[in-house]
Design an enzyme around this catalytic site. Structure first.
Site, PDB file in Angstrom:
ATOM      1  N   ASP A  40       0.832  -1.212   0.000  1.00 27.09           N
ATOM      2  CA  ASP A  40       0.000   0.000   0.000  1.00 27.09           C
ATOM      3  C   ASP A  40       0.863   1.257   0.000  1.00 27.09           C
ATOM      4  OD1 ASP A  40      -2.495   1.550   0.321  1.00 27.09           O
ATOM      5  OD2 ASP A  40      -1.542   2.076   2.213  1.00 27.09           O
ATOM      6  N   ARG A  89       0.664   6.492  -6.832  1.00 25.20           N
ATOM      7  CA  ARG A  89      -0.626   7.131  -7.160  1.00 25.20           C
ATOM      8  C   ARG A  89      -0.528   8.640  -6.976  1.00 25.20           C
ATOM      9  NH1 ARG A  89      -4.400   4.517  -3.067  1.00 25.20           N
ATOM     10  NH2 ARG A  89      -5.904   6.013  -3.854  1.00 25.20           N
ATOM     11  N   SER A 108      -6.926   0.272  -0.468  1.00 26.12           N
ATOM     12  CA  SER A 108      -5.840   0.807   0.357  1.00 26.12           C
ATOM     13  C   SER A 108      -6.262   0.849   1.835  1.00 26.12           C
ATOM     14  CB  SER A 108      -5.493   2.211  -0.157  1.00 26.12           C
ATOM     15  OG  SER A 108      -4.763   2.938   0.784  1.00 26.12           O
ATOM     16  N   LYS A 147      -5.302  -2.194   5.145  1.00 26.43           N
ATOM     17  CA  LYS A 147      -4.661  -1.856   6.425  1.00 26.43           C
ATOM     18  C   LYS A 147      -5.576  -2.214   7.607  1.00 26.43           C
ATOM     19  CE  LYS A 147      -3.847   2.090   4.545  1.00 26.43           C
ATOM     20  NZ  LYS A 147      -3.531   3.436   4.084  1.00 26.43           N
TER      21      LYS A 147
END
Ligand code: URA
Length: 431
Positions: A161, A168, A183, A187
């Site tokens: 990520d 990104r 994303s 997590k």
């Protein structure tokens, strides 16, 4: 399998398989697939979207790129919360001890702030000595002992990520709903909780600008969570004005402590009680949401939640200074209204940026923050204000703040007509 085939498949609007998404994430994390190919795939995803199933596969691949937190040694149902990031958002500081005081196991890993939004870990480090780097065993032991621990996120959780987000950020592919959802959820899932509440902010100070985007993101995150067997509830909440009054680390900590003593701002209190009631209810500790809400309000009134906050700070080696000496700012300057009126809008982004320029936040990840500085609003949307009455107070440790004061002044829009109070919770989305 070849990365070029995966890129072309997505370019031509076909859904990718679990194997293809796994190949891409594993290869990228291992350094075998170059940035330029990943950039191209990210743009194809940004333009063509993903099905819910693809987004769940992508989440799983990101989750599998690193370690997961093993919370199995914690007895009972574990809960967690995530916010997509807001200005003045000190919710975790209140919510964690609040739900823990009702018997819920609150086990949270948090991040640091970057840009105009603050991070919970920075706020907690306002307490001298506070330890954010707990070992897995210490984290689990603390949750078993006092029901609550909030520690810093390690780089070992979902490392893909981190790599993807950095790419990104420089390829115009941050605002993609499947990329944001995978994303965030990778997590959250790596952190091990069974019950999760998501606070999806909308408005100027937030990632999602419209209710439609926020709804799509919320639905997808709930769907991903459910596909992993977790109970996820998403709240869409307004960030058209900062949450509560205080923006800046110690100032926010003080406000959180007041809220836990029943003297906090109404919007912050309502949000924490509402999010908390879903956590208590879905953890199976109340028969209804109403019973959960009543219990949480009672724990605020009786100071049970506040006492647990102090216990948590001390358990993580923090000391709680006297209130009068806690915030050390050289200047406290009022920003005054130039005319009478009603507060129509407070640009949360502008207030967040002003606090950052004062030193409360980081423009780049290596900046050192000043925990003492920030902005405390004196007026919120819907309030009446007289000419020369303070709109906000600025806490500063530098002299040259003229431009910051002007930015705060223009963040307030005043109307001659009465303005209704802002709605805080727009929607609640469950499976
Ligand atoms: N927050 C995240 O963790 N990831 C995103 O992509 C956007 C917001």
């Amino acid at each position: 399998m070849r990365m070029i085939d995966i890129i072309e498949k997505k370019r031509d609007k076909h859904p990718l398989t679990q194997e293809e998404l796994g190949f891409f994430i594993e290869g990228y994390t291992a350094g075998r697939i170059p940035d330029y190919q990943v950039s191209s795939l990210l743009m194809a995803i940004y333009l063509n979207g993903m099905t819910d199933e693809e987004a769940a596969f992508l989440t799983k691949a990101i989750l599998d790129s690193g370690e997961t937190l093993d919370l199995s040694a914690i007895e009972g149902i574990k809960v967690d919360k995530h916010s997509t990031g807001g200005v003045g958002d000190k919710t975790t500081l209140v919510l964690a001890p609040l739900v823990a005081s009702a018997g819920v196991k609150f086990a949270k890993l948090s991040g640091r702030g970057l840009g105009h939004t603050g991070g919970t870990i920075d706020k907690l480090e306002s307490f001298p000595g506070f330890n954010v780097s707990l070992t897995n065993d210490a984290f689990v032991a603390q949750v078993n002992q006092i029901n609550v621990a909030v520690a810093g996120q390690t780089a070992k959780l979902a490392p893909a990520d981190k790599l993807l987000y950095a790419l990104r950020d420089v390829t115009g592919t941050v605002p993609s709903i499947p990329l944001i959802a995978s994303s965030i959820m990778s997590k959250k899932l790596a952190s091990g909780a069974d019950v999760i509440v998501l606070d999806v902010k909308i408005g100027q100070g937030a990632f999602m600008k419209t209710i439609e985007e926020a709804r799509a993101l919320s639905r997808l995150m709930v769907s991903i969570g459910e596909s992993f067997g977790r109970k996820v509830t998403a709240f869409i909440t307004n960030m058209d004005e900062p949450l509560g009054f205080a923006v800046g680390n110690k100032l926010e900590v003080l406000e959180a402590m007041q809220t836990l003593q029943g003297q906090g701002p109404k919007d912050l209190t309502d949000l924490c009680v509402e999010l908390g009631s879903y956590l208590v209810y879905h953890a199976g500790l109340s028969a209804s949401l109403k019973e959960a809400r009543d219990q949480l309000l009672e724990n605020i009134q009786s100071l049970k939640a506040y006492d647990l906050f102090k216990t948590m700070i001390e358990a993580q080696q923090g000391t709680i200074p006297k209130r009068e000496t806690f915030v050390q700012a050289e200047h406290v300057v009022a920003v005054k209204a130039e005319r009478d009126g009603y507060v129509e809008k407070i640009d949360a982004l502008a207030i967040g940026l002003a606090a950052m320029k004062l030193g409360a936040g980081r423009a780049t990840k290596d900046d050192v923050i000043d925990h003492n500085v920030g902005v405390v609003l004196n007026k919120k949307v819907g309030d009446v204000v007289g000419e020369q009455e303070p709109l906000a107070f600025v806490y500063a440790n530098k002299d040259d703040i003229g431009e910051i004061l002007r930015d705060i002044q223009t963040a307030f829009s005043l109307s001659a007509d009465a303005v209704p109070k802002a709605t805080l919770i727009e929607e609640v989305i469950e499976h």
